[in-house]
Design a protein around this motif. Sequence first.
Motif, short mmCIF file in Angstrom:
data_model
loop_
_atom_site.label_atom_id
_atom_site.label_comp_id
_atom_site.label_asym_id
_atom_site.label_seq_id
_atom_site.Cartn_x
_atom_site.Cartn_y
_atom_site.Cartn_z
N LEU A 1 0.82 -1.21 0.00
CA LEU A 1 0.00 0.00 0.00
C LEU A 1 0.85 1.27 0.00
O LEU A 1 0.58 2.21 -0.75
N ALA A 2 1.87 1.29 0.83
CA ALA A 2 2.72 2.48 0.94
C ALA A 2 3.37 2.81 -0.41
O ALA A 2 3.46 3.99 -0.78
N GLU A 3 3.79 1.81 -1.14
CA GLU A 3 4.42 2.03 -2.44
C GLU A 3 3.42 2.60 -3.44
O GLU A 3 3.72 3.55 -4.17
N ILE A 4 2.22 2.05 -3.47
CA ILE A 4 1.17 2.55 -4.36
C ILE A 4 0.83 4.00 -4.02
O ILE A 4 0.73 4.85 -4.91
N ASN A 5 0.65 4.27 -2.74
CA ASN A 5 0.30 5.63 -2.32
C ASN A 5 1.42 6.62 -2.64
O ASN A 5 1.16 7.75 -3.06
N ARG A 6 2.68 6.21 -2.44
CA ARG A 6 3.83 7.06 -2.77
C ARG A 6 3.86 7.38 -4.26
O ARG A 6 4.04 8.53 -4.66
N GLU A 7 3.69 6.36 -5.10
CA GLU A 7 3.69 6.55 -6.55
C GLU A 7 2.55 7.46 -6.98
O GLU A 7 2.73 8.35 -7.82
N PHE A 8 1.37 7.25 -6.43
CA PHE A 8 0.21 8.07 -6.76
C PHE A 8 0.47 9.53 -6.39
O PHE A 8 0.20 10.44 -7.18
N SER A 9 1.00 9.75 -5.20
CA SER A 9 1.28 11.11 -4.74
C SER A 9 2.32 11.78 -5.62
O SER A 9 2.18 12.95 -5.98
N ALA A 10 3.36 11.05 -5.99
CA ALA A 10 4.42 11.61 -6.83
C ALA A 10 3.87 12.00 -8.21
O ALA A 10 4.27 13.01 -8.77
N GLN A 11 2.95 11.21 -8.73
CA GLN A 11 2.39 11.47 -10.05
C GLN A 11 1.33 12.56 -10.04
O GLN A 11 1.13 13.24 -11.05
N ASN A 12 0.64 12.75 -8.93
CA ASN A 12 -0.52 13.63 -8.92
C ASN A 12 -0.44 14.81 -7.97
O ASN A 12 -1.33 15.66 -8.01
N ALA A 13 0.56 14.88 -7.14
CA ALA A 13 0.67 15.97 -6.17
C ALA A 13 0.81 17.30 -6.89
O ALA A 13 1.57 17.43 -7.84
N GLY A 14 0.04 18.27 -6.43
CA GLY A 14 0.15 19.62 -6.96
C GLY A 14 -0.55 19.85 -8.28
O GLY A 14 -0.49 20.95 -8.82
N THR A 15 -1.23 18.85 -8.80
CA THR A 15 -1.93 19.06 -10.07
C THR A 15 -3.26 19.73 -9.80
O THR A 15 -3.96 19.44 -8.84
N VAL A 16 -3.58 20.67 -10.66
CA VAL A 16 -4.85 21.39 -10.54
C VAL A 16 -5.60 21.21 -11.84
O VAL A 16 -5.05 21.42 -12.92
N ARG A 17 -6.82 20.80 -11.73
CA ARG A 17 -7.67 20.66 -12.91
C ARG A 17 -8.42 21.96 -13.10
O ARG A 17 -9.32 22.27 -12.34
#
Length: 81
Positions: free
Chosen positions: A51-67
């Motif tokens: 879980l931690a790896e998935i959450n880390r990857e998701f955060s790295a890919q999506n952090a700070g993005t604004v739609r």
Amino acid sequence: MASKSLLIKDTTVDERMEIVKIALGGFGDAECEGIDMDDLYDDYIFGRKELAEINREFSAQNAGTVRTDKADQPSGCGMGR
């Protein structure tokens, strides 16, 4: 009382499915801004990633993005609201 480990080595596929189901329980169809949250956690359920790896990857890919198409609406899935 100690909580049960969520690590792959300490859980079965059925337990991991239940963990994800409970965690996503408040999201209805489990879709968040175009991301299928059920699919996001398949690698955990089937023992490929923690879980931690998935959450880390998701955060790295999506952090700070604004739609910009939804800038006037709250972002995210409503977690913590």
